[in-house]
Design an enzyme around this catalytic site. Structure first.
Site, mmCIF file in Angstrom:
data_model
loop_
_atom_site.group_PDB
_atom_site.id
_atom_site.type_symbol
_atom_site.label_atom_id
_atom_site.label_comp_id
_atom_site.label_asym_id
_atom_site.label_seq_id
_atom_site.Cartn_x
_atom_site.Cartn_y
_atom_site.Cartn_z
ATOM 1 N N HIS A 130 -8.282 7.399 3.587
ATOM 2 C CA HIS A 130 -7.610 8.645 3.195
ATOM 3 C C HIS A 130 -8.574 9.587 2.500
ATOM 4 C CE1 HIS A 130 -7.609 6.459 -0.631
ATOM 5 N NE2 HIS A 130 -7.421 7.604 -1.241
ATOM 6 N N SER A 145 -8.866 4.804 -5.215
ATOM 7 C CA SER A 145 -7.836 3.922 -5.763
ATOM 8 C C SER A 145 -7.240 2.985 -4.714
ATOM 9 C CB SER A 145 -6.739 4.788 -6.373
ATOM 10 O OG SER A 145 -6.220 5.669 -5.383
ATOM 11 N N HIS A 193 -6.980 1.998 1.889
ATOM 12 C CA HIS A 193 -6.405 2.672 3.069
ATOM 13 C C HIS A 193 -7.203 3.965 3.336
ATOM 14 C CE1 HIS A 193 -2.797 3.163 5.722
ATOM 15 N NE2 HIS A 193 -3.473 4.288 5.898
ATOM 16 N N GLN A 210 -8.510 13.697 0.259
ATOM 17 C CA GLN A 210 -7.668 14.580 -0.542
ATOM 18 C C GLN A 210 -8.054 16.027 -0.263
ATOM 19 O OE1 GLN A 210 -6.721 13.802 -4.641
ATOM 20 N NE2 GLN A 210 -7.938 11.925 -4.621
ATOM 21 N N CYS A 219 0.843 -1.202 0.000
ATOM 22 C CA CYS A 219 0.000 0.000 0.000
ATOM 23 C C CYS A 219 0.877 1.251 0.000
ATOM 24 C CB CYS A 219 -0.886 -0.005 1.243
ATOM 25 S SG CYS A 219 -1.705 1.572 1.517
ATOM 26 N N HIS A 249 -4.392 0.203 7.790
ATOM 27 C CA HIS A 249 -4.840 -0.005 6.409
ATOM 28 C C HIS A 249 -6.277 -0.528 6.341
ATOM 29 C CE1 HIS A 249 -4.124 -0.896 2.150
ATOM 30 N NE2 HIS A 249 -4.752 -2.029 2.341
ATOM 31 N N ASN A 275 -13.110 10.385 -1.298
ATOM 32 C CA ASN A 275 -13.764 9.417 -2.184
ATOM 33 C C ASN A 275 -13.660 8.087 -1.505
ATOM 34 O OD1 ASN A 275 -14.520 10.904 -4.405
ATOM 35 N ND2 ASN A 275 -12.527 10.672 -5.390
ATOM 36 N N CYS A 308 0.399 3.227 3.585
ATOM 37 C CA CYS A 308 0.743 2.670 4.902
ATOM 38 C C CYS A 308 2.058 3.266 5.412
ATOM 39 C CB CYS A 308 0.870 1.147 4.810
ATOM 40 S SG CYS A 308 -0.699 0.273 4.956
HETATM 41 P P1 H2U Z 1 -8.082 8.552 -4.470
HETATM 42 O O1 H2U Z 1 -7.991 7.175 -3.925
HETATM 43 O O2 H2U Z 1 -9.215 9.359 -3.906
HETATM 44 O O3 H2U Z 1 -8.006 8.547 -5.960
HETATM 45 O O4 H2U Z 1 -6.756 9.327 -3.975
HETATM 46 C C1 H2U Z 1 -5.473 8.811 -4.058
HETATM 47 C C2 H2U Z 1 -4.540 9.910 -4.499
HETATM 48 O O5 H2U Z 1 -3.219 9.526 -4.120
HETATM 49 C C3 H2U Z 1 -4.518 10.131 -5.998
HETATM 50 O O6 H2U Z 1 -4.888 11.461 -6.269
HETATM 51 C C4 H2U Z 1 -2.311 9.983 -5.082
HETATM 52 C C5 H2U Z 1 -3.062 9.875 -6.390
HETATM 53 O O7 H2U Z 1 -2.588 10.859 -7.292
HETATM 54 N N1 H2U Z 1 -1.108 9.154 -4.988
HETATM 55 C C6 H2U Z 1 0.087 9.747 -4.614
HETATM 56 O O8 H2U Z 1 0.144 10.956 -4.417
HETATM 57 N N2 H2U Z 1 1.200 8.974 -4.443
HETATM 58 C C7 H2U Z 1 1.231 7.640 -4.672
HETATM 59 O O9 H2U Z 1 2.241 7.010 -4.453
HETATM 60 C C8 H2U Z 1 0.043 6.960 -5.215
HETATM 61 C C9 H2U Z 1 -1.212 7.758 -5.276
HETATM 62 ZN ZN ZN Z 2 -2.302 1.016 3.680
#
Ligand code: H2U
Ligand code: ZN
Length: 349
Positions: free
Chosen positions: A166, A161, A164, A168, A50, A113, A153, A53
């Site tokens: 989180h 995506s 975990h 934004q 992940c 996580h 989201n 994490c």
């Molecule tokens: P979402 O799961 O809401 O898409 O948010 C995850 C965000 O994390 C996504 O905008 C960022 C992606 O650009 N990200 C990083 O900044 N670093 C990473 O190593 C993977 C994902």
């Molecule tokens: Zn994680």
């Protein structure tokens, strides 16, 4: 308001100035689609693969610290960048474009996580509220930032995506479309009535009671009269609060409590980890006075009738006006009656 529980009608959203169509009679129609059952996901408390994490490397190459509570970092794939590029604005009649600067961050809600907000205690959620406030303060102080949009989201169907926990934050130079509409609508209301649109609305909802889901000393959780999504909700402060950083200690605890009570109900509704997009709206931070602004949270969940059957904003809704079948009053009654204990905790007892 009885007739609007049975017959097709339009409802007005005073916060956005837009209309929606409500068709209560359509909830009688037969459903022949599939109804899948929930597939419970078993997650590790620390996943070596992940990117959020503690201690792990991210896709962008940086490594997360061994954080113990919350953690934030600049999005490695930011949609907006703080430096002005060398592009010039395009302004040729129908072709109009301007550069836009911004700062995008990823915020980790917990080192665990396998947690979701719905499975956290109120004191764990309070740490998320503190994180939002700290991030809001820092970003709103940046001279070129006019608006700070905090959001989450949740769930794969919402395009999240990574499981975990989180959220934004995207903050930028110009006030984005939806907060700009809310700014204009709340200002117009304040100029005419010398009172706040959302405080007057809350007073009326508290008297009426049919769309209220949960209340505590400082916050109210309700299905707005103009909700588009089947189980859309808002969390509203009872007193005047322009931006999230104005909340005091007890109010932050009570916001965490309201979020907990709502997200547990959401999970209990279809006995699933309920997906949604959540966003915090508040006054812009461009240095102007915004007397009419009342901070609030929007929850937009896509699910309609089971863990897998979601509402699609397609067809008429994409091309004309959003429409819903189950009324906001029915949705509020269903959510209100759900237990405040998470179904997975009940199983464990
Ligand atoms: P979402 O799961 O809401 O898409 O948010 C995850 C965000 O994390 C996504 O905008 C960022 C992606 O650009 N990200 C990083 O900044 N670093 C990473 O190593 C993977 C994902
Ligand atoms: Zn994680």
């Amino acid at each position: 308001m009885n007739s609007i529980q049975k017959n097709p009608h339009r409802r007005f959203n005073p916060l956005s100035g837009e209309w929606l169509v409500v068709s209560p009679q359509r909830t009688q129609r037969p459903w022949q689609g599939q109804e899948e059952s929930e597939v419970p996901e078993t997650l590790l408390s620390h996943d070596p693969n992940c990117y959020l994490c503690p201690g792990n490397s991210r896709a962008g190459g940086a490594r997360n610290p061994e954080y113990r509570e919350t953690y934030s970092f600049i999005n490695d794939f930011s949609a907006l960048l703080p430096e002005q590029g060398d592009e010039k604005p395009v302004d040729h009649g129908l072709f109009y474009a301007v550069p836009e600067r911004g700062i995008c961050k990823v915020i980790c809600f917990s080192p665990r996580h396998d947690l979701t907000v719905a499975r956290m205690s109120s004191s764990e959620i309070r740490r998320i509220v503190d994180l939002w406030i700290a991030e809001y303060r820092e970003l709103s102080m940046v001279d070129f930032i006019s608006y700070v949009q905090i959001f989450e989201n949740r769930g794969e169907v919402m395009g999240c995506s990574n499981p975990h926990p989180h959220g934004q934050i995207w903050s930028n130079e110009n006030i984005p479309e939806l907060p700009a509409k809310e700014t204009q609508r709340q200002k117009a209301y304040f100029d005419t009535n010398k009172s706040l649109l959302l405080l007057d609305y809350l007073d009326a909802e508290l008297k009426n009671k049919e769309r209220i889901i949960y209340t505590n000393k400082d916050f109210v959780v309700l299905v707005p009269f103009w909700a588009l999504w089947p189980y859309e909700t808002m969390i509203l402060p009872r007193r005047r609060v322009g931006t999230i950083d104005e909340l005091e200690g007890n109010e932050r605890d009570n916001l965490a409590d309201a979020i907990s009570k709502l997200t547990i109900r959401y999970d209990n509704l279809f006995r699933t980890s309920f997906p949604y997009s959540m966003g915090i709206h508040g006054a812009p931070c461009d240095g102007k006075a915004y007397q009419g602004w009342q901070m609030h949270l929007h929850y937009y969940p896509p699910l309609l009738r089971s863990a897998s059957i979601k509402k699609f904003m397609v067809g008429y809704e994409l091309l004309a006006t959003p429409q819903r079948d189950i009324t906001p009053e029915q949705a509020a009654a269903i959510l209100r009656e759900l237990p405040e204990k998470h179904y997975l905790e009940v199983k464990r007892d």
